[in-house]
Design a protein around this motif. Structure first.
Motif, mmCIF file in Angstrom:
data_model
loop_
_atom_site.group_PDB
_atom_site.id
_atom_site.type_symbol
_atom_site.label_atom_id
_atom_site.label_comp_id
_atom_site.label_asym_id
_atom_site.label_seq_id
_atom_site.Cartn_x
_atom_site.Cartn_y
_atom_site.Cartn_z
ATOM 1 N N LYS A 82 0.828 -1.213 0.000
ATOM 2 C CA LYS A 82 0.000 0.000 0.000
ATOM 3 C C LYS A 82 0.859 1.259 0.000
ATOM 4 C CE LYS A 82 -3.863 -2.048 2.478
ATOM 5 N NZ LYS A 82 -4.527 -2.181 3.775
ATOM 6 N N ASP A 83 1.972 1.213 0.725
ATOM 7 C CA ASP A 83 2.852 2.375 0.841
ATOM 8 C C ASP A 83 4.232 1.882 1.261
ATOM 9 O OD1 ASP A 83 4.276 4.651 1.539
ATOM 10 O OD2 ASP A 83 2.591 5.614 2.547
ATOM 11 N N PRO A 84 5.245 2.046 0.408
ATOM 12 C CA PRO A 84 6.585 1.533 0.728
ATOM 13 C C PRO A 84 7.191 2.124 2.001
ATOM 14 C CG PRO A 84 6.469 2.253 -1.576
ATOM 15 C CD PRO A 84 5.187 2.654 -0.927
ATOM 16 N N GLU A 85 6.670 3.271 2.463
ATOM 17 C CA GLU A 85 7.213 3.889 3.674
ATOM 18 C C GLU A 85 6.624 3.296 4.954
ATOM 19 O OE1 GLU A 85 6.702 8.194 2.923
ATOM 20 O OE2 GLU A 85 8.886 8.178 2.721
ATOM 21 N N ARG A 86 5.629 2.435 4.804
ATOM 22 C CA ARG A 86 5.045 1.769 5.966
ATOM 23 C C ARG A 86 5.816 0.491 6.267
ATOM 24 N NH1 ARG A 86 -1.567 2.142 5.342
ATOM 25 N NH2 ARG A 86 -1.698 4.410 5.532
ATOM 26 N N GLY A 87 5.586 -0.044 7.452
ATOM 27 C CA GLY A 87 6.204 -1.321 7.787
ATOM 28 C C GLY A 87 6.347 -1.508 9.280
ATOM 29 N N ILE A 88 6.417 -2.764 9.702
ATOM 30 C CA ILE A 88 6.630 -3.078 11.115
ATOM 31 C C ILE A 88 8.011 -2.571 11.516
ATOM 32 C CG2 ILE A 88 6.902 -4.946 12.785
ATOM 33 C CD1 ILE A 88 4.786 -6.509 11.259
ATOM 34 N N ARG A 89 8.068 -1.860 12.618
ATOM 35 C CA ARG A 89 9.312 -1.220 13.058
ATOM 36 C C ARG A 89 10.133 -2.140 13.955
ATOM 37 N NH1 ARG A 89 9.140 1.820 8.964
ATOM 38 N NH2 ARG A 89 7.302 3.153 8.863
ATOM 39 N N ASP A 90 11.448 -1.936 13.905
ATOM 40 C CA ASP A 90 12.354 -2.698 14.758
ATOM 41 C C ASP A 90 12.354 -2.109 16.158
ATOM 42 O OD1 ASP A 90 13.134 -4.392 12.718
ATOM 43 O OD2 ASP A 90 14.871 -3.175 12.167
ATOM 44 N N PHE A 91 12.158 -2.954 17.145
ATOM 45 C CA PHE A 91 12.169 -2.511 18.537
ATOM 46 C C PHE A 91 13.442 -1.734 18.864
ATOM 47 C CE2 PHE A 91 14.170 -3.426 22.601
ATOM 48 C CZ PHE A 91 13.332 -2.711 23.442
ATOM 49 N N GLU A 92 14.568 -2.230 18.397
ATOM 50 C CA GLU A 92 15.846 -1.598 18.752
ATOM 51 C C GLU A 92 15.924 -0.155 18.248
ATOM 52 O OE1 GLU A 92 16.158 -5.927 18.980
ATOM 53 O OE2 GLU A 92 15.520 -4.618 17.336
ATOM 54 N N GLN A 93 15.397 0.085 17.055
ATOM 55 C CA GLN A 93 15.392 1.453 16.535
ATOM 56 C C GLN A 93 14.450 2.344 17.344
ATOM 57 O OE1 GLN A 93 14.015 2.061 12.457
ATOM 58 N NE2 GLN A 93 15.517 3.699 12.220
ATOM 59 N N LEU A 94 13.277 1.805 17.689
ATOM 60 C CA LEU A 94 12.339 2.581 18.505
ATOM 61 C C LEU A 94 12.958 2.916 19.855
ATOM 62 C CD1 LEU A 94 8.973 0.726 17.820
ATOM 63 C CD2 LEU A 94 9.958 2.690 16.613
ATOM 64 N N ASN A 95 13.648 1.964 20.434
ATOM 65 C CA ASN A 95 14.253 2.211 21.742
ATOM 66 C C ASN A 95 15.356 3.263 21.644
ATOM 67 O OD1 ASN A 95 14.177 1.518 24.569
ATOM 68 N ND2 ASN A 95 16.164 0.547 24.285
ATOM 69 N N ARG A 96 16.077 3.294 20.526
ATOM 70 C CA ARG A 96 17.076 4.358 20.324
ATOM 71 C C ARG A 96 16.397 5.728 20.246
ATOM 72 N NH1 ARG A 96 19.573 0.574 17.037
ATOM 73 N NH2 ARG A 96 18.658 1.435 15.133
ATOM 74 N N PHE A 97 15.306 5.808 19.471
ATOM 75 C CA PHE A 97 14.558 7.070 19.402
ATOM 76 C C PHE A 97 14.101 7.490 20.799
ATOM 77 C CE2 PHE A 97 12.928 6.098 14.831
ATOM 78 C CZ PHE A 97 14.053 6.684 14.272
ATOM 79 N N ALA A 98 13.603 6.519 21.561
ATOM 80 C CA ALA A 98 13.120 6.816 22.910
ATOM 81 C C ALA A 98 14.247 7.350 23.781
ATOM 82 C CB ALA A 98 12.501 5.561 23.528
ATOM 83 N N GLU A 99 15.372 6.656 23.773
ATOM 84 C CA GLU A 99 16.501 7.069 24.619
ATOM 85 C C GLU A 99 17.031 8.441 24.218
ATOM 86 O OE1 GLU A 99 19.183 3.766 24.250
ATOM 87 O OE2 GLU A 99 18.200 2.640 25.874
ATOM 88 N N GLN A 100 17.019 8.741 22.926
ATOM 89 C CA GLN A 100 17.471 10.057 22.453
ATOM 90 C C GLN A 100 16.568 11.182 22.954
ATOM 91 O OE1 GLN A 100 17.476 9.447 18.219
ATOM 92 N NE2 GLN A 100 19.304 8.135 18.280
ATOM 93 N N ASN A 101 15.367 10.838 23.374
ATOM 94 C CA ASN A 101 14.411 11.840 23.828
ATOM 95 C C ASN A 101 14.070 11.710 25.318
ATOM 96 O OD1 ASN A 101 13.500 13.466 21.338
ATOM 97 N ND2 ASN A 101 13.570 11.351 20.612
ATOM 98 N N GLY A 102 15.012 11.132 26.067
ATOM 99 C CA GLY A 102 14.889 11.123 27.514
ATOM 100 C C GLY A 102 13.971 10.069 28.099
ATOM 101 N N LEU A 103 13.773 8.968 27.365
ATOM 102 C CA LEU A 103 12.901 7.893 27.843
ATOM 103 C C LEU A 103 13.717 6.629 28.089
ATOM 104 C CD1 LEU A 103 10.068 8.309 25.192
ATOM 105 C CD2 LEU A 103 10.097 9.290 27.469
ATOM 106 N N GLU A 104 13.296 5.860 29.089
ATOM 107 C CA GLU A 104 13.933 4.565 29.360
ATOM 108 C C GLU A 104 12.879 3.475 29.336
ATOM 109 O OE1 GLU A 104 15.700 4.626 33.233
ATOM 110 O OE2 GLU A 104 13.805 5.013 34.267
ATOM 111 N N LEU A 105 13.235 2.318 28.771
ATOM 112 C CA LEU A 105 12.292 1.208 28.678
ATOM 113 C C LEU A 105 11.995 0.656 30.063
ATOM 114 C CD1 LEU A 105 10.772 -0.634 26.591
ATOM 115 C CD2 LEU A 105 12.650 -2.239 26.925
#
Length: 196
Positions: free
Chosen positions: A154-177
Motif C-alpha cells: 500500500k505504501d513503501p514507507e510503511r512497515g513493522i518497526r524494529d524494537f531496537e530502533q524505537l528504543n534508540r529514538f526513545a533514549e534520544q528523547n529522555g525515555l527509558e524502557l
C-alpha cells in the motif's frame, strides 16, 4: 461509526489489562492517533480515574469528534495533532498511549513521534505503545511478515518497526524502557518512562 476498526474490538481487553496496571497512578493520558475513537470510548469507561485526551491528524479529526459525541465525562474534546509538526500544540501529560500507529507512519514521522513525546510527557510519565514489532531485525511470526508485506504494498514507507530502533529514538528523547508486554496475535505493548 466512521473508520470502525475490528482490530480495536479484538485488542481492547488485553490492552486494558496492561494499562490498568501501568497507569494505575496516572491522572491523565494523551492518546495519539485515536482513529475511530473506539479505544477512547472503551478505556475511558474502564479507567475512570484517567482524563482521556484523544487526538488525530487534521484530516481525520471531524470523524473522530463525531464518534466521540457520546463519550464518558472523562473524555475531553479531541485535539488536532500531526506528530510531524514539532513542537506539538498540546499541553503536558502524565501518560501517552498509542495503538497501531507506528507501522503506518514513515520512519521520519516515527522519529518525530518520539521527539514530540519527549517534549510533552511529564518527568516520570509513561509512554505506552501497542502494536507489532520486530526484534533483532526479524519478524516474530509469519503472520507479521505477511502483514508487513501488505503494508509495504500500500505504501513503501510503511512497515513493522524494529524494537531496537524505537528504543534508540526513545533514549534520544529522555525515555527509558520499563516493560515489554507480550500480547495476543503476535503484538506487544511497550512501556517507556520519562527520565527526570
Amino acid at each position: 461509526m466512521k473508520n470502525y476498526s475490528e482490530s480495536c474490538e479484538r485488542n481492547r481487553e488485553p490492552i486494558l489489562d496492561v494499562l490498568r496496571q501501568e497507569l494505575a497512578e496516572t491522572t491523565d493520558v494523551l492518546e495519539i492517533g485515536s482513529g475511530s475513537g473506539q479505544h477512547a470510548l472503551f478505556l475511558s469507561v474502564e479507567l475512570p480515574h484517567l482524563q482521556w485526551q484523544p487526538s488525530e491528524r487534521p484530516k481525520l479529526i471531524d470523524d473522530l469528534r463525531g464518534n466521540l459525541r457520546q463519550a464518558a465525562e472523562n473524555v475531553v474534546p479531541a485535539a488536532e495533532l500531526d506528530v510531524t509538526r514539532l513542537p506539538w500544540a498540546v499541553e503536558s501529560f502524565a501518560a501517552i498511549f498509542s495503538a497501531n500507529t507506528l507501522h503506518i507512519m514513515p520512519i521520519e514521522a516515527v522519529a518525530d513521534f518520539f521527539a514530540g513525546v519527549g517534549q510533552v510527557l511529564l518527568p516520570g510519565g509513561k509512554l505506552c505503545v501497542y502494536g507489532p514489532f520486530n526484534y533483532n531485525g526479524k519478524f516474530t511470526s509469519e503472520s507479521n511478515a505477511r502483514f508487513d508485506r501488505g503494508l509495504k504494498e500500500k505504501d513503501p514507507e510503511r512497515g513493522i518497526r524494529d524494537f531496537e530502533q524505537l528504543n534508540r529514538f526513545a533514549e534520544q528523547n529522555g525515555l527509558e524502557l520499563l516493560n515489554d508486554h507480550e500480547m495476543p496475535s503476535n503484538n506487544r505493548l511497550l512501556v517507556w518512562r520519562k527520565i527526570g
